[in-house]
Design an enzyme around this catalytic site. Structure first.
Site, PDB file in Angstrom:
ATOM      1  N   THR A   1       7.129 -31.732  12.985  1.00  0.00           N
ATOM      2  CA  THR A   1       7.441 -32.182  14.279  1.00  0.00           C
ATOM      3  C   THR A   1       7.322 -33.465  14.683  1.00  0.00           C
ATOM      4  OG1 THR A   1       6.899 -29.840  15.234  1.00  0.00           O
ATOM      5  CG2 THR A   1       6.526 -31.666  16.692  1.00  0.00           C
TER       6      THR A   1
ATOM      7  N   ARG B   1      12.114 -18.075  20.014  1.00  0.00           N
ATOM      8  CA  ARG B   1      10.690 -18.795  19.812  1.00  0.00           C
ATOM      9  C   ARG B   1      10.175 -19.934  20.088  1.00  0.00           C
ATOM     10  NH1 ARG B   1       8.161 -22.819  16.482  1.00  0.00           N
ATOM     11  NH2 ARG B   1       6.134 -22.154  15.618  1.00  0.00           N
ATOM     12  N   VAL B   2       9.151 -19.938  20.588  1.00  0.00           N
ATOM     13  CA  VAL B   2       8.783 -21.316  21.167  1.00  0.00           C
ATOM     14  C   VAL B   2       7.376 -21.593  20.457  1.00  0.00           C
ATOM     15  CG1 VAL B   2       7.890 -22.730  23.044  1.00  0.00           C
ATOM     16  CG2 VAL B   2       9.833 -21.429  23.443  1.00  0.00           C
ATOM     17  N   GLY B   3       7.121 -22.805  19.858  1.00  0.00           N
ATOM     18  CA  GLY B   3       5.742 -22.846  19.204  1.00  0.00           C
ATOM     19  C   GLY B   3       4.992 -23.639  20.119  1.00  0.00           C
ATOM     20  N   ASP B   4       4.207 -24.869  19.619  1.00  0.00           N
ATOM     21  CA  ASP B   4       3.116 -25.560  20.479  1.00  0.00           C
ATOM     22  C   ASP B   4       3.624 -26.891  21.123  1.00  0.00           C
ATOM     23  OD1 ASP B   4       3.581 -26.316  17.669  1.00  0.00           O
ATOM     24  OD2 ASP B   4       2.345 -28.254  18.193  1.00  0.00           O
TER      25      ASP B   4
ATOM     26  N   THR C   1       1.189 -31.594  14.804  1.00  0.00           N
ATOM     27  CA  THR C   1       2.368 -30.955  14.094  1.00  0.00           C
ATOM     28  C   THR C   1       1.635 -29.865  13.118  1.00  0.00           C
ATOM     29  OG1 THR C   1       4.189 -31.514  12.430  1.00  0.00           O
ATOM     30  CG2 THR C   1       2.306 -32.721  12.340  1.00  0.00           C
ATOM     31  N   GLY C   2       2.709 -28.886  12.700  1.00  0.00           N
ATOM     32  CA  GLY C   2       2.123 -28.001  11.993  1.00  0.00           C
ATOM     33  C   GLY C   2       2.503 -26.505  12.368  1.00  0.00           C
TER      34      GLY C   2
ATOM     35  N   GLY D   1       2.747 -23.987  14.859  1.00  0.00           N
ATOM     36  CA  GLY D   1       2.649 -24.112  16.332  1.00  0.00           C
ATOM     37  C   GLY D   1       1.741 -22.808  16.720  1.00  0.00           C
TER      38      GLY D   1
HETATM   39  N1  GLY Z   1       4.755 -27.290  15.527  1.00  0.00           N
HETATM   40  C1  GLY Z   1       6.124 -27.083  15.769  1.00  0.00           C
HETATM   41  C2  GLY Z   1       6.213 -25.760  16.021  1.00  0.00           C
HETATM   42  O1  GLY Z   1       5.529 -24.825  15.179  1.00  0.00           O
HETATM   43  O2  GLY Z   1       7.236 -25.200  16.557  1.00  0.00           O
END
Ligand code: GLY
Length: 320
Positions: A151, A179-182, A202-203, A205
């Site tokens: 990211t 799906r939604v991440g961090d 980043t990583g 989420g």
């Molecule tokens: N860090 C971005 C995600 O997991 O979507």
């Protein structure tokens, strides 16, 4: 006068260089940061951001992005939005509203269309080959489709001491639709307070959210830590907690900058890179090494950078 911008991954280099010119000319942090993230979103070779980002398991590109103003705490974000060129600009527009700051899926697309944001087919031929090849590999190899995710996240300080933070991502390769991440989640993927500093992550989420890591870093800086002390503590603590409670921790990498333009970086993986420019140093890419007692980094050599760009742009072969 001090200014600065720090970003996750080498792909941010061109964008932060341009942002640096804006900041040097006394431009504001919000404009500089948006421009820098747009540059990454428009690049066709970056597999986890914007145009060319890898699709979900139904071969649809769904993008997440967020924008935060460190003066006002205005936050805007989009989640799982399809086929708009620059999610960061939509997130920034949403940040100026009193309510309805986070929109997802069809609602986000409807808002973006109604407000004239550029539509674009974000799935590229190259991304389709990555997808088809991964399907082939998954038939015979015991691998996770999610590996290798990058990211873009940035924190920016201008000469007027205003700060901004932002993120943009296509999320995990082959994620579930919706799906939604961090990255669009305030406090997890990003946080910024112009009176203190900002951080972005980043990583994986799902694991970054378990520690609200960006807020944690800013909170540690607020209590007096330098950016480097804060990121070392936050990443070390979250990594240890995840391992002790769940026996493993996903990828965690963060960058932070305080409102004096001092910065820090920490990671629990090998191969994390980041880019930074300040009034005191030209845009520079650094490559990190992860050690048991913390993170070290060194300026990327010309050979390393050449290899990075060659690999990113190399023609892709279909496995079948
Ligand atoms: N860090 C971005 C995600 O997991 O979507």
């Amino acid at each position: 006068m001090m200014w600065g911008i720090i970003a996750t991954w080498t792909m941010a280099y061109d964008g932060i260089k341009e942002a640096g010119e804006i900041l040097q000319a006394a431009g504001n942090a919000k404009d500089a940061l948006e421009k820098a993230i747009i540059d990454v979103e428009n690049g066709p070779y970056y597999k986890s951001v914007g145009y060319g980002g890898l699709p979900n398991k139904e071969m649809i590109v769904e993008l997440d992005a967020a924008f935060m103003d460190g003066d006002t705490f205005d936050v805007g974000a989009v989640g799982a939005i399809q086929d708009f060129a620059n999610p960061i600009s939509i997130a920034r527009a949403l940040s100026t509203k009193k309510v309805n700051n986070i929109l997802v899926g069809e609602g986000a697309a409807k808002y973006a269309a109604q407000h004239g944001f550029e539509r674009k087919t974000m799935l590229t031929e190259r991304a389709k080959i990555h997808y088809d090849n991964k399907i082939e590999q998954l038939k015979t190899e015991d691998i996770k489709p999610y590996d290798g995710h990058d990211t873009v996240g940035m924190v920016c300080l201008d000469q007027g001491n205003s700060m901004a933070a932002g993120t943009s991502t296509s999320g995990l390769f082959m994620k579930e639709p919706g799906r939604v991440g961090d990255s669009p989640i305030c406090g997890s993927g990003f946080y910024v307070d112009s009176k203190v500093g900002g951080a972005t992550a980043t990583g994986l989420g799902e694991d970054l959210m378990k520690g609200c890591i960006s807020y944690e870093i800013v909170s540690l800086m607020k209590r007096g830590m330098s950016p480097q002390e804060a990121v070392d503590k936050a990443v070390g603590d979250l990594n240890r907690e995840l391992i002790s409670r769940r026996s493993q921790a996903g990828d965690i990498s963060v960058v932070a900058m305080n409102n004096q333009g001092q910065w820090g970086v920490a990671t629990n993986i090998e191969g994390f890179s980041f880019a930074v420019a300040t009034a005191d140093q030209p845009a520079t890419v650094y490559v990190c090494e992860n050690h048991e007692d913390g993170t070290t980094y060194a300026e990327a050599t010309e050979a390393w950078l050449n290899n990075y760009y060659t690999t990113r742009k190399a023609p892709l072969k279909r496995l079948k």
